[in-house]
Structure formats: structure tokens, C-alpha cells
Design an enzyme around this catalytic site. Sequence first.
Site, PDB file in Angstrom:
ATOM      1  N   ILE A 133      37.741 -23.716  67.688  1.00  0.00           N
ATOM      2  CA  ILE A 133      38.363 -22.511  68.210  1.00  0.00           C
ATOM      3  C   ILE A 133      38.708 -21.640  67.006  1.00  0.00           C
ATOM      4  O   ILE A 133      38.913 -22.141  65.902  1.00  0.00           O
ATOM      5  CB  ILE A 133      39.619 -22.803  69.078  1.00  0.00           C
ATOM      6  CG1 ILE A 133      40.648 -23.648  68.319  1.00  0.00           C
ATOM      7  CG2 ILE A 133      39.234 -23.483  70.367  1.00  0.00           C
ATOM      8  CD1 ILE A 133      41.910 -23.925  69.136  1.00  0.00           C
ATOM      9  N   ASP A 134      38.705 -20.345  67.217  1.00  0.00           N
ATOM     10  CA  ASP A 134      38.857 -19.414  66.101  1.00  0.00           C
ATOM     11  C   ASP A 134      40.188 -19.597  65.370  1.00  0.00           C
ATOM     12  O   ASP A 134      41.174 -20.071  65.947  1.00  0.00           O
ATOM     13  CB  ASP A 134      38.755 -17.974  66.596  1.00  0.00           C
ATOM     14  CG  ASP A 134      37.392 -17.664  67.207  1.00  0.00           C
ATOM     15  OD1 ASP A 134      36.411 -18.315  66.807  1.00  0.00           O
ATOM     16  OD2 ASP A 134      37.323 -16.789  68.086  1.00  0.00           O
TER      17      ASP A 134
END
Length: 303
Positions: A133-134
Site C-alpha cells: 500500500i502506498d
Amino acid sequence: MNEYHYNAETSARLDKWLTQESGLTRSSVQDWIKREYILVNGEPSKQNYKLAAGDVITVEEPQKEELEVTAENLHLDVVYEDSDVIVVNKPRGMVVHPAPGHPNGTLVNGLLYHCTDLSGINGVIRPGIVHRIDKDTSGLIMAAKNDTAHESLVSQLKDKKTLRRYEAIVQGVIPHDKGTVDAPIGRDPDDRQKMTVTEKNARDAVTHFTVLDRFERHTHVACELETGRTHQIRVHMRYIEFPIVGDPKYGSRKKNTFPIEGQALHAAVLGFTHPSTGEFMEFQAPVPEDFQACLSYASSLGR
């Protein structure tokens, strides 16, 4: 940079042909194609691309950077752990694995301190990591603690058998309660650091969304991933003209007045089938304080 010219009358698969011509291993060729170090006629391609006479293939060998991954006590918020898998609630601002510019302080650094039995499939830089996930997205992420578990979790992701539900605050008021964005995503030809909805060199991408609350100028939504492309939710919400609040890449160009650094996006629910027991497990993480503050701020602007 090396350049190869394909002049045969019959077509050939890119990765197979280049492996024979270059002397590189096929795994290296496939990895470099994915990472866009190998281009066909100046454009990214897929490993199964069928070469045609006249095609020009360029190969730019990535520079090798030695990264020493050290264990760090980052006080990870471990939601679940057993001998096969570990689930962590990642804070906003934390990178998942070391990379140039981010050699430490990453989730991997914290995992190495917390446990030593991570899978080795992705090497020393990404031990145990099966998805990402970013940096500026908070929430749930799973990692594998052995190779068997790793293969199982990756297979579930590929076969769309995991549950990944996010919460987001978007700009604008979405008029309908539910919707699906089915639009392929690929690299933005005008900005290699961004993704975009495109038909060229793209992969299918599907995001389902449900409205949770509406404000005068913004909407609180839940987004469920059917696929898992890079920046998928951020790109899709921008595509339907409801970009995520605070998103530095895909959001509004206006100054962000919300009390958050980065996009208001949180991985709230994660579900998967346990690699050993076969039981479907589901985990939840409430939105963090900065996200909650953004909801309060949106509400203060009116409903």
C-alpha cells in the site's frame, strides 16, 4: 543501453527472443520488462508481446544499488500473527520496503526486528511482502512468514479471492449510493511517476465503491478492490472526477486545507484464506486520527 532489431518475418515472444539474443536470464528479462527497463519501439510492453519485423528493442540495465536492510524497532501495530502470516496496521508516511531514498524506517525494517521468520521469495529487500500500500496510505497489510504461505497469499491476490476494502474522502458529492469503475490502468506516457486510465499497455482494473456519508462539498466512501493495480483507487476516483482529498499526485491542484499529510485513504478491511487452516480470516482497522479529523473538517464545511 543496448539496442536490438527484430527482422524475422514470423513473430516471436518478446521475453523468449530477447533471452536468446542478449544472453540475459529469462527471469531477468521478465523482471526488467515489468520494471520498464526494456522498451519496444520506445514504449513499455508485456513479456508475451509478439514481435514483428522492424521492431526495435532497447535494454537499459538498471544500476545495482547495494541496500543494507537493518532491523529497527518501529513499534509496529501488529493486528494478527502466527507461524504463517502477520497482519500489520501500517501508519501513514511509512514506506513498505527499502528503496533508494528510503533505506530505513520502512515496514520491512520493522518486520525484521519483530520477527526473523519471513519468507525469502522476494529476496533481502522485500522479505515476506506479498502486496503493498502506498507510503501515504494507512491501514492493513499482510506479510508471509514462510514460502508456502507466501505462494498461497500471492495466488489468492491473483485469483481475486482476497478482501481489500478502503475508506476514502473524495472531493465533490457523489450522487449515487454505489458504483463500479471498470477502467484499465497503465503508466502515464507524460509522467512516468504516475498511472492513468488508458488502453495502451494497460492492465484491467476494477474498483467498487459505496457512499458512507455525504457533506456539502465532499463524500466519504468505501472502496473495494477487485484487482490491485498501482495507485488503483487514487487513479479511478480521479478518473470519475471525484479525486481523493490531499492526494499529491491525482488530487486537486488547489492547496490542501485538510488536516492530513497525503491522501485521505485508509486500508480498513483485509480478508484472506489462511494458508494452513483454510479458514477465511477478516481483519479491521479503524481510521486513524488524521482521517477522523478530515471527516470532522468536511462536516464543518456543511452538509
